[in-house]
Enzyme design. Structure first.
Site, PDB file in Angstrom:
ATOM      1  CB  VAL A 142      -0.217  -1.171  -4.263  1.00 48.82           C
ATOM      2  CG1 VAL A 142       1.052  -1.658  -4.943  1.00 48.82           C
ATOM      3  CG2 VAL A 142      -1.176  -2.333  -3.988  1.00 48.82           C
ATOM      4  NE  ARG A 185      -3.850   7.002  -0.138  1.00 51.49           N
ATOM      5  CZ  ARG A 185      -4.044   6.703  -1.412  1.00 51.49           C
ATOM      6  NH1 ARG A 185      -3.345   5.735  -1.968  1.00 51.49           N
ATOM      7  NH2 ARG A 185      -4.924   7.373  -2.128  1.00 51.49           N
ATOM      8  CG  ASP A 229       3.608   2.595  -5.891  1.00 43.80           C
ATOM      9  OD1 ASP A 229       4.564   2.986  -6.580  1.00 43.80           O
ATOM     10  OD2 ASP A 229       2.435   3.006  -6.048  1.00 43.80           O
ATOM     11  CD  GLU A 279       3.543   8.731  -1.081  1.00 41.69           C
ATOM     12  OE1 GLU A 279       2.972   9.454  -1.938  1.00 41.69           O
ATOM     13  OE2 GLU A 279       3.206   7.553  -0.859  1.00 41.69           O
ATOM     14  CG  HIS A 305       1.691   7.214  -4.558  1.00 41.52           C
ATOM     15  ND1 HIS A 305       1.291   7.787  -3.384  1.00 41.52           N
ATOM     16  CD2 HIS A 305       0.599   6.585  -5.052  1.00 41.52           C
ATOM     17  CE1 HIS A 305       0.000   7.534  -3.164  1.00 41.52           C
ATOM     18  NE2 HIS A 305      -0.439   6.802  -4.177  1.00 41.52           N
TER      19      HIS A 305
END
Length: 328
Positions: free
Chosen positions: A230, A232, A256, A261, A280
């Site tokens: 959680v 980077r 996440d 992304e 995310h």
């Protein structure tokens, strides 16, 4: 003198925009408009946080650079470009503290989902298949939280409440931390990894932490352990993670955040057994935008009144080194 403030957005405005406008001469800019509006501004509020538009729009003349940049996120890596970092007259602040509790709850939820195989249960439900099976306890299991800042500490406290044994990984080893008990440094990392059932990443992304979870770290993890990220995406060598998951040495992962992304559709992580992919959103709970906007408004008031700002980032380190007490 009223400051000229530029708010960088992608169509969604801060919910307290009217309050902000009472304190500053405010203009709104998309990423495309920012090169025209940023030079000469006194402050920039990156309401859309994950962007390189500020670096791309930064004026060459230091006299035209804003004196304050605030980001509506905990991570500030897109803003650590040389012209900003190297200018001592530019203050960078972030939204540290807004996400701590929400992310801690999310981590607990991910660990429970992995231990109880909720994804498998939901898939069996979708197929109308009745498949009783055993699941795992999380009480008594060991969690290693890599990152001892506010988010990591909130995670540690949450996991202790449900009976997990928690240790941490930080820059300095110590044996009496109030949240982690034992904190390991890189020298004792291999021992810590070998005993952890869950490795949770909550570290900031810096030059020291980029790809910190490489093949040596993954190989040192306990067989059957799981990774939760959680922090980077770039903390992890994703190709090596895929390899260690595919060969069955690791039991799974809950991710996440990702190096790219949105996660590309071709990524094997989407379909790997035992892997949970989320977009995310660990810190995005009801009211999170209002909390981010209120933190910025408080800092804007502080700046207007000449008081110290909250969450001033050490631009060389890439994170807030000390939490400033919040006072009214």
């Amino acid at each position: 003198m009223t400051e000229r403030l530029v708010i960088l957005h992608r169509g969604i405005m801060p919910p307290n925009a009217e309050d902000i406008e009472r304190l500053a001469d405010t203009v709104y800019a998309t990423e495309e408009e920012l090169p025209l509006l940023l030079p000469g501004a006194d402050a920039v509020f990156c309401w859309h946080s994950i962007t390189h538009a500020v670096a791309e729009s930064w004026p060459e003349d230091p006299a035209l650079a804003p004196g304050w940049v605030h980001v509506a996120a905990a991570g500030v890596e897109p803003l650590l470009f040389p012209a900003l970092v190297g200018n001592p007259d530019v203050v960078l602040t972030n939204s540290r503290g807004v996400y701590d509790g929400a992310i801690a709850e999310y981590v607990l939820g991910l660990i429970l989902a992995l231990a109880k195989d909720f994804p498998g249960t939901w898939e069996h439900q979708r197929r109308r298949e009745w498949r009783p099976r055993d699941s795992e306890r999380i009480g008594g299991r060991t969690a290693l939280v890599w990152g001892t800042g506010p988010i990591g500490r909130a995670v540690a406290r949450m996991l202790r409440v449900v009976g997990m044994r928690v240790t941490g990984v930080g820059r300095t080893a110590r044996a009496d931390d109030p949240d982690f008990g034992t904190v390991h440094d890189r020298q004792s990392l291999a021992v810590a990894l070998a005993g952890a059932d869950y490795v949770i990443l909550a570290a900031p992304l810096t030059s020291d932490t980029r790809c910190m979870v490489d093949t040596s770290v993954l190989a040192a993890m306990k067989p059957g352990a799981r990774l939760v990220n959680v922090g980077r995406g770039a903390l992890v060598d994703e190709e090596e993670l895929v390899r260690h998951l595919a060969d069955g040495r690791l039991a799974g992962a809950a991710l996440d955040v990702f190096a790219q992304e949105p996660l590309p559709a071709a990524s094997p992580l989407w379909d790997m057994p035992g892997v949970i992919v989320s977009p995310h959103t660990a810190g995005e709970v009801t009211g999170w935008r209002a909390d981010l906007a209120d933190l910025f408004l408080d800092n804007l008031r502080r700046r207007t009144e000449g008081r110290p700002l909250r969450n001033t980032v050490d631009k060389d380190k890439g994170y807030v080194r000390e939490r400033m007490p919040v006072t009214s």
